[in-house]
Every structure is written in C-alpha cells, then in structure tokens.
Write an enzyme that holds these catalytic residues in place. Structure first.
Site, mmCIF file in Angstrom:
data_model
loop_
_atom_site.group_PDB
_atom_site.id
_atom_site.type_symbol
_atom_site.label_atom_id
_atom_site.label_comp_id
_atom_site.label_asym_id
_atom_site.label_seq_id
_atom_site.Cartn_x
_atom_site.Cartn_y
_atom_site.Cartn_z
ATOM 1 C CE LYS A 258 50.422 33.123 42.558
ATOM 2 N NZ LYS A 258 49.938 34.442 42.156
ATOM 3 C CB SER B 23 55.495 44.881 34.665
ATOM 4 O OG SER B 23 54.362 45.308 35.495
ATOM 5 C CD GLU C 223 59.579 45.883 34.840
ATOM 6 O OE1 GLU C 223 59.345 45.103 35.578
ATOM 7 O OE2 GLU C 223 59.550 47.146 34.874
ATOM 8 C CG ASP D 141 59.584 40.245 42.974
ATOM 9 O OD1 ASP D 141 58.507 40.267 43.192
ATOM 10 O OD2 ASP D 141 60.583 40.582 43.465
ATOM 11 N NE ARG E 130 52.348 40.974 43.370
ATOM 12 C CZ ARG E 130 53.727 40.528 42.640
ATOM 13 N NH1 ARG E 130 53.941 39.347 41.874
ATOM 14 N NH2 ARG E 130 54.980 41.365 42.370
ATOM 15 C CG ASP F 121 59.544 51.471 39.732
ATOM 16 O OD1 ASP F 121 59.448 52.364 39.301
ATOM 17 O OD2 ASP F 121 59.150 50.445 39.190
ATOM 18 C CG HIS G 51 55.654 53.483 40.354
ATOM 19 N ND1 HIS G 51 54.276 54.269 40.265
ATOM 20 C CD2 HIS G 51 55.250 52.196 41.034
ATOM 21 C CE1 HIS G 51 53.313 53.551 40.557
ATOM 22 N NE2 HIS G 51 53.851 52.394 41.032
ATOM 23 C CB CYS H 263 52.177 51.842 44.175
ATOM 24 S SG CYS H 263 53.195 50.372 44.543
ATOM 25 C CG HIS I 62 46.588 45.977 42.237
ATOM 26 N ND1 HIS I 62 47.035 47.265 42.091
ATOM 27 C CD2 HIS I 62 47.572 44.982 42.511
ATOM 28 C CE1 HIS I 62 48.565 47.204 42.223
ATOM 29 N NE2 HIS I 62 48.673 45.858 42.517
#
Length: 827
Positions: free
Chosen positions: A80, A501, A552, A557, A583, A667, A709, A711, A763
């Site tokens: 990462k 966020s 947030e 997380d 991620r 969410d 929400h 996604c 993203h």
C-alpha cells in the site's frame, strides 16, 4: 504519468528497499502451553543467501497441501505505502518493484518452510488480478492510447485509476466479498494479444529462489463472464463469442509456463458456482477441449470457490478433458460433498477446501478431519489434497503481529499465516504424522470459545429473538413523509449533498493516532476535531452545498469506528484486508452478542449542527454493512447477529433525532455484496437484510429524513428490495459503472422516494467539468422526476485530496444550479 521504461511485470534481480528495509518471512509453532503462535523469523536481505535449499523444500513438502492464494499487501501494508508513494511521485518504479519482489519472495519462502506442497504464484497484483488478466490478454480499451507491446505502469494504472484525460474502468464487487475488481470492457472488435508476461516472470522468480510453484490464471470462461460489453457495444452482445479469440493467448501463456518448467497450472473458474445457463456451461467444455493439446504434459487444476457447485456444473466440470484435479470450497459449499460422494472421476485429484479463506476463526481440525477421512475413501488417499476454501486474500495476514489483542480471543483466531499451518497440519495427519500438540491446542481454543461467558448476553438474545417473524417499518407512506420533510427542510430542487467523509489529511490521522497512543489529552483531541469539522462545514457553505456533513474526522473506518463502541467486538492492530488497489480495511471481529452501551455519534453530529443553519446529516453505518464488513462469529446464523446490530443502531438513530438532527444517513454500502451467489437463497437474505435496515429507523418521526447509501455493486437485480428498504432518500454509485443503474428506471421501475445516483467517480483523481456533470444529471432527469432527484458524488471523499475535492464539488454545485435554471425556464 510518465512512461516507465521497465515493463510492469518483468523479473528483477535486486532485493530490499531503502525506505522500508528488508523483510522477513516467518512461520509459527504451537504447543499445549502456548495456544497462540510463536513467531520464528528469518531475515531476507540483499546480501544473505536463502536460508534453505531446494533439497530442503522437497524434503519438507511431501504432504498433499495447497493454498489457493495469499494476501498481497504485506503484514504491515508494505505494498500500500509503496504504491501510494509511487503514485504521488515520491518514489520510482524501481522502488515499487523492489518492495513487491520482497513481498513475493517472503510469501513463497514462508509457505515452503511451512511444508506446503502446492504453492501458488501469480496471485500477487499491483492492483487487481482481473486487471492483470486484462493486461495478459491485451484487452486495453482504446481510450488509454496503448500501442501494443508489454503493458507498463502508465497504461495499467490508468485503467485502474483513470488519469487527467480519461476515466478509470468500472470497479465492482468480486462475487459476494468486499474485494473489488476492475471490470474488463470487451466488444466484437477487441484484438487480444499476449501483452503481459507476469505469470511466467513470477514463476521464474520463485524458481530462482528454489520454490517450484503452481502458476494461477483466471480461467478464460470466468474472465469473459466477469466482463461487460464496452461502451457503444450492444448490451446483448455475447461475451462468450470471444472465446475463440482469447484462447490463443492462453495457449501462449501455457506454452511459456511449460517451457519455464511448470508442472502444475491452476485455472480459477469461480463462475462455476453461479446459476449458469446451458450455453454458458457449454463454454467450459469448448474452452478446455480447445486447450487440451496445449495442456498435454502438465498437471491442471481447476479451482472453484465461494459456494456450492450446482449439480449440472459439477457434471460439466468433472467431465472436462485434460484436467488433473478439481478444487472445491467445502466451507461455504458443503453441499458439494454430496456431489463428490455421488461420483468423482477415477484417478483425479480432489483439492478439498476445508480451511476457511473468508474468516479468521481457528479451524475445527477434528471436524475437518472427519470430512477429509470421508473423502479419502472416495478419491483415495494419494489423490486427496488439503486446501483452503478460497484465496486467503480475504483474511488478515499474520496473527503474530497482534501483540495487544486479548489473549483469550487471540487463541480463537487464525489469520492467513496460521491457516497455512492448519492446512499443513491436516495434511500431515492424513499421511500418518499427526502433530498432537498442535491438535490439542486447537481443541483447547475451541472449547474456550464455546464456554466463554463473554460471548453471550441473554438480554440481547431475547430482544433479537423477538424480531423474528415481525415486520418493522415506518407507518406513514414515503410520499407523505417527503412532503413533511420538505416543509421542514425547505430544500431547492435537485438538492446537493455529499456522501459523508471528507479528505483524511496526514495531520488529521496524526491527531487520531496521538490521541489513541495517549500522547495528547482528550481536551486537545476534541479541540482538534472540532476545528476540522468547522473547516469542513465552512468549505461546504462556501461551495453552497444544501445538506451538509461533518466530514467524519473522528473516524478511522466506517465500520471499525462503530464496532469500537459496541459490545461483542474485538479489534486488531494489523488485521488489514485489501478492498481495492491500495485501499485496505481492518474489519472488526464480532465474537459475541452485540449491544450499544452508550451514544456513539450524537456529540459530534450535534457539534456540527451547531456550526451551521443548514441541515447537517447524522452519519451512521447500517447493520448489514457492519455485518458484511466484519469478521463475523460463525457459531450462530448471520441474520441473528444482524438483528442485534440493528437494535443497537436503532437506539443511536433515536438519540440523534432527540438531539435535533433532522437528516440521518444509515449507510448500507454492502447490502448487495452479501447477496448469496445462488438465486435460490436470495429471497431469505434480502428479507432479513432489508428488515434489519427498517428496524433501525422504524421509530422516528415523519419529519426526520432517513438517507441510505450504496456503492460499487450491480443493484439492478435487487431494485425492488431497495425500494422495500423504505428510505426517504438513497444515494447510490452510478458514474463509474457507466450509469447502468439508470437502465432499470428506463425499463419502467417506478421509484417514488428521493434518489441521488452519483454524478462523478471519487475513486479517480480526475476532476469532472460542470458540463460533464450536468450531462449526467440530464440523463437522470430523462428517467426520474426532478422533485425526487438529488445531486451527489458516487461515494465518500476520504481517499481524495482537497485540491481534487474542492473543484469537483464546485463543479457539481454549479451543474445543479445550471439545471435548476433550465427546469425553471422550462416551466
């Protein structure tokens, strides 16, 4: 992005990396006195030779054991940080390649030292293994300007992340996991070509270390079935019609692997667990018949995972020509055992996936042995291979890094490194070399978990049990509620909002980290978070966004934050799991009954609301998403745990309402990903999942607006269940998936509640123009009424930077105002 001279997947000679240092590989030991693993580490440095030889590998790897795949990020997320450093221009391609090579060699050596016989290669990826396959077959969409040759980082990462001029490819959920893959875009004019030699390079790389691996390829049929018609291609286009075109590339890859010395090849064909039509099943027969000559002289394994293999698919699979062995998930696909007992091809290998690759609980070794012994009599001892149920990509890396985890709970767990040991222990027992201390420690841990009083809360059990068979929902119809809410909120047409966020800066992360480490006082922490909230509120007011969020800043997380405040949860320091690209998420561990000891978000939401006269959304994560994004206890049905979480969130919703928060977002980003892979199981899941959401808000007033929400999933097939959630407003990912969500409304589905299909992909670092966003909204207005339509991004903004977020949101608000003017003029 500048052109990188080195190809993306070429082999490299140098180990080590200055900024991270050399890695080490580890294996673990257990004894009755020490049920937690003891780590034994060997450093791997550029100057030291491998601490064992090929001969030693051979002598250890005599047991029939197999690992389907392994986590890529590294025990401390080394990949990462290397990726993000490269993307930010702070390090070179060579730096990234060195870190990657160190990680791969560490994994291979760890498995070899543990005694695994069939060690996988080509499971590493810089972003996604499906994208790697797209690179392998040269299926690069024309917009990326690829001119042929070996695909490099510039094209590869442009496909994954987009660039300044073109958007990224679509990203969606990998089956029913929280991993995301990059969806191939194919059409009748695609010209496949052998454009990435990654599989061969990694095989050679492992072989140079003295490790003979099993190269893994995503099978050609699953690859095509996981793809979508490219933009401009008719949606009815048959992706399987491309089978004859893509098979020649696979033949070239197989030929190269044979030449490099591979003796086994694994084809992953996970689509076989789905409900396939006859012509789709026939494609497997055609594909492997065409590959049969190329595969001659190789041992070939076809691996399936995540669910039972349907009877018809099992028959097709086990009849394929040129195949040596078949791998099955016997954890989530336990019914497949009956098919095996009903008939398994003579002389073939059975790779029995009895060690769970999707969860972190220690294997019940005695129960697994019962399954293995029952299969021994069917396939023969010499043809039975102990395996993981799927790739260990979906679990955390190594339990030895959890030095602060509760000792009792830690004894109940097994991460990827420990699962490798479980596989080998089972294989050793089958060969007559039982590790009695290992099995005794396992039995003690299982008994401890079963009898521990911290697991059960009688009051929670009773409250959750009372929900069974009920139908909790708000009593007023959504149309009446929306009218009452509009009277109170007085929002303009096409109201704008964000998903929750805002960017998590380095300074913000530092504040949270220092507070957790007790390096700053609670007063200093609260002051810093309030300042961040105030900054976010002012930015939104300056941008003229209609319904605000507090950003947030206090949250690490969206699931872990709530889990830390609920009973029945445990947390890791390094239990990271890849979600997509760089991620990672750190799923909480639900080990016991769940309840809410005190309010979790009311203070911060109330604080934010006090800073503005505009509506401020209270932000919560829904029960289904908390469930699906956690490592869930496996000693009771999942729906029972979900009802417990729903009751806890219900308490929070009602406390937010009492505190004056008039808009509350709950969410459910992961509702779709929990949908079982088999259609027969859909109705039961959707019933309890949707009911769980409704439970959370069934007690609020009509004037309180409930948002949700979702996604990065295909929602079209569950749109009726989404309507049944009875939310006042739903915001949903739309832009990255090429607006396919809108097709369900074009086909006549009526949606009377508020809805905000995402207008831009968060993203990607790319900033959309005002006109581009306006065009998207115009498409929405063609199928949705203006009085129900909201304007918002696809998802939360925490992974972006402020110099990306501000202009994108500014353009979004400008687009909404432009269209309001158009609508007003039209009237």
């Amino acid at each position: 992005m500048s052109q990188v001279s080195n190809p993306i997947f070429s082999p490299f000679t140098s180990l080590g990396r200055k900024s991270i240092g050399s890695l080490s590989f580890a294996f673990s030991l257990r004894s009755p006195a020490t049920p937690s693993p003891i780590s034994v580490r060997f450093p791997v440095s550029p100057s030291s030779p491998p601490p064992f030889t090929r001969l030693r590998f051979t002598s250890l790897r005599t047991m029939a054991s197999h690992i389907v795949g392994y986590p890529r990020m590294g025990p401390k997320r080394e990949l990462k940080f290397a990726l993000e450093s490269f993307w930010d221009g702070k390090s070179s391609a060579e730096d990234l390649q060195k870190v990657s090579k160190d990680l791969r060699s560490s994994i291979w050596k760890q498995m070899a030292e543990a005694g695994i016989k069939y060690i996988p290669s080509n499971t590493f990826s810089y972003y996604d293994h499906v994208l790697d396959t797209t690179a392998m077959v040269g299926a690069v969409p024309p917009r990326y300007g690829w001119k042929g040759g070996e695909i490099g980082f510039d094209v590869y990462f442009s496909m994954a992340r987009g660039n300044a001029s073109v958007p990224a490819m679509e990203m969606t959920k990998w089956f029913d996991t929280n991993y995301h893959y990059i969806v191939p875009e194919l059409g009748p004019d695609v010209k496949f070509s052998y454009a990435s030699h990654k599989a061969i390079d990694e095989y050679k790389e492992a072989k140079a270390l003295g490790v003979d691996t099993v190269p893994i390829l995503l099978g050609p049929v699953s690859y095509l079935l996981l793809s979508k018609p490219a933009k401009g291609v008719d949606k009815s286009f048959s992706l399987l019609s491309l089978l004859d075109k893509v098979i020649p590339v696979y033949k070239q890859v197989v030929s190269d692997l044979k030449s490099a010395g591979a003796t086994w090849i694994q084809f992953d064909e996970p689509k076989l667990v789905m409900d396939l039509e006859a012509h789709e099943l026939k494609a497997f027969t055609l594909a492997y018949s065409e590959l049969e000559t190329s595969l001659f002289g190789l041992n070939v394994l076809i691996e399936t995972y995540f669910a039972d293999v349907p009877a018809e698919a099992y028959s097709v699979l086990t009849s394929l020509k040129g195949i040596t062995g078949f791998g099955f998930d016997l954890v989530r696909g336990a019914k497949t055992i009956d098919l095996i007992k009903g008939g398994f091809p003579s002389g073939k290998y059975l790779f029995a996936g009895v060690v769970d690759g999707r969860n972190i609980w220690a294997n019940d070794l005695a129960a697994s042995l019962d399954v293995l012994h029952s299969l021994e009599g069917i396939v023969g001892k010499d043809k039975l291979v102990v395996s993981t149920s799927c790739s260990l990509l979906h679990t955390a890396v190594d339990l030895v890094n959890e030095t602060k985890l509760d000792i009792e709970i830690k004894s109940w767990l097994a991460f990827a490194a420990q699962k490798v040991l479980e596989v080998n222990a089972l294989a050793k027992e089958l060969s007559g070399h039982k590790d009695q201390p290992f099995f005794s420690a396992n039995a003690s841990a299982l008994a401890s978990r079963k009898s521990s009083p911290r697991v059960t809360n009688q009051f929670v059990q009773i409250a959750a049990a009372a929900l069974k068979g009920s139908d909790r929902r708000r009593p007023t119809a959504v149309s009446a509620r929306l009218a009452a809410q509009q009277k109170k909120l007085n929002l303009p047409s096409l109201p704008t909002t964000t998903i929750g966020s805002f960017p998590q800066t380095m300074d913000l992360r530092r504040v949270r980290r220092e507070y957790k480490a007790k390096k700053i006082s609670e007063d200093d922490y609260v002051k810093a978070i309030k300042e961040e909230i105030n900054k976010v509120v002012k930015i939104q007011e300056e941008l003229d966004i209609d319904v605000l969020v507090h950003g947030e800043p206090e949250r690490n997380d969206m699931v872990e934050y709530f889990g830390e405040q609920l009973s029945g949860f445990a947390f890791t320091a390094n239990g990271w799991v890849q979600s997509y690209g760089s991620r990672c998420v750190k799923p909480p561990i639900i080990y016991g009954d769940v309840s809410r000891p005190k309010a979790m978000t009311v203070f911060w939401s109330s604080t934010a609301q006090s800073m503005t006269k505009r509506p401020m959304k209270g932000m919560l994560t829904g029960p289904v998403t908390i469930l699906n994004w956690s490592f869930v206890r496996n000693d009771q049905p999942r729906h029972e745990t979900c009802y417990q979480i729903a009751l806890a969130i219900k308490d929070e919703v009602e406390d937010l309402e009492k505190a004056g928060i008039n808009v509350i977002q709950i969410d459910e980003a992961a509702l779709r990903e929990g949908l079982p892979l088999r259609k027969l199981e859909h109705a039961f899941y959707l019933d309890w999942a949707v009911h769980s959401f409704r439970i959370t808000n069934c007690g609020v007033q009509d004037t309180t607006q409930i948002h949700t929400h979702m996604c990065y999933s295909n929602f079209n097939d569950i749109i009726l269940s989404i309507i049944n959630m009875d939310a006042d407003v739903i915001t949903i990912e739309n832009s990255r998936s090429d607006e396919k969500l809108l097709s369900v409304f074009r086909e006549g589905v009526k949606y009377g509640a508020g809805i905000g299909p995402g207008v831009y992909d968060i993203h990607s670092p790319r900033i959309p123009s005002t006109e581009e966003i306006a065009d998207r909204v115009r498409k929405m207005l063609a199928v949705l009424e203006s009085h129900v339509l909201w304007v918002n991004p696809d998802c939360g903004l925490k992974t972006r930077k402020y110099d990306e977020v501000k202009p994108a949101l500014s353009n979004m608000v400008a687009a909404a105002k432009l269209l309001r003017a158009e609508l007003s003029k039209a009237k």
